[in-house]
Design a protein around this motif. Structure first.
Motif, PDB file in Angstrom:
ATOM      1  N   SER A   1       9.072 -14.833  -6.538  1.00  0.00           N
ATOM      2  CA  SER A   1       8.960 -13.509  -7.148  1.00  0.00           C
ATOM      3  C   SER A   1       8.958 -12.463  -6.037  1.00  0.00           C
ATOM      4  O   SER A   1       8.089 -12.465  -5.160  1.00  0.00           O
TER       5      SER A   1
ATOM      6  N   ASP B   1       5.946 -10.168  -6.048  1.00  0.00           N
ATOM      7  CA  ASP B   1       4.823 -10.660  -5.238  1.00  0.00           C
ATOM      8  C   ASP B   1       5.113 -10.526  -3.749  1.00  0.00           C
ATOM      9  O   ASP B   1       4.260 -10.091  -2.982  1.00  0.00           O
TER      10      ASP B   1
ATOM     11  N   LYS C   1       4.330  -7.362  -1.853  1.00  0.00           N
ATOM     12  CA  LYS C   1       2.943  -6.982  -1.635  1.00  0.00           C
ATOM     13  C   LYS C   1       2.551  -7.226  -0.171  1.00  0.00           C
ATOM     14  O   LYS C   1       1.607  -6.640   0.333  1.00  0.00           O
TER      15      LYS C   1
ATOM     16  N   SER D   1       6.824  -3.865  -7.579  1.00  0.00           N
ATOM     17  CA  SER D   1       5.695  -4.509  -6.929  1.00  0.00           C
ATOM     18  C   SER D   1       4.431  -3.660  -7.028  1.00  0.00           C
ATOM     19  O   SER D   1       3.323  -4.184  -7.153  1.00  0.00           O
TER      20      SER D   1
END
Ligand code: HEC
Length: 172
Positions: A88, A91, A94, A144
């Motif tokens: 992902s 993710d 981040k 995100s």
């Protein structure tokens, strides 16, 4: 002597506190502080998104949505959420910085330690990706950060003349 559980407890506490003030964006604060020919930039000069109160997204975010769909979705899944094959990117961003993101897309990545061989292709010579790398990044950054929900953005700012000129010269 400090026990392991005490240390772990202290670490957990620190994480709890910093989570309250820090945001989870690998490139830092995503707030747009300036713009350059329709592209918004954060305080560090990295590309970022701008979503108006009525949900209208900047042109880069919208273009990124389209380019992601054409070049990345097949592996990374709809809306950047990942698939059984690729992680992902909602993710990943981040923790990934803008520089890390770009260099991964340019050079590709190959996980050698997993049982299943996963390969991120190198897009360094693919103009359909490289000419839109900032747009793709900005779209994923907005996803995100939770500034953009799933699906196609309903309203977007118009494409600027400067964008069209840059696009034409990049695509050659
Ligand atoms: C053919 C499938 C495929 C396509 C198409 C693809 N990727 Fe990937 N990508 C992967 C796989 C698999 C990985 C994980 C590789 C690894 O961990 O070694 C990955 C990893 C990444 C990473 C690193 C994530 C991290 O957490 O380190 C980024 C960033 C990324 N891809 C961006 C993109 C973008 C942007 C596009 C579209 C321009 C794209 N990918 C298209 C398969 C793909």
């Amino acid at each position: 002597m400090t026990s392991i559980s005490q240390t772990a407890g202290a670490v957990a506490l620190i994480l709890l506190f910093t989570a309250g003030i820090a945001h989870t964006d690998g490139a830092g604060d995503p707030k747009a502080v300036s713009s350059r020919e329709g592209e918004y930039l954060d305080k560090d000069g990295n590309p970022t998104f701008k979503v108006a109160n009525d949900g209208t997204v900047d042109w880069y975010t919208y273009a990124g949505y389209l380019r992601y769909g054409a070049n990345c979705l097949q592996c990374h899944g709809p809306d950047g959420l990942g698939s059984s094959y690729a992680p992902s990117l909602v993710d990943s961003l981040k923790t990934l910085s803008y520089g890390d993101f770009v260099s991964t897309v340019v050079s590709g990545k190959k996980e050698v330690n997993t049982a299943q061989q996963q390969v991120m292709p190198s897009f360094g010579t693919n103009k359909n990706v490289m000419c839109y790398i900032d747009a793709i990044y900005v779209y994923l950054r907005a996803r995100s950060d939770g500034a953009l929900s799933r699906q196609r953005p309903e309203k977007h700012a118009p494409k600027t003349d400067a964008y069209t000129t840059a696009e034409d010269s990049c695509m050659g």
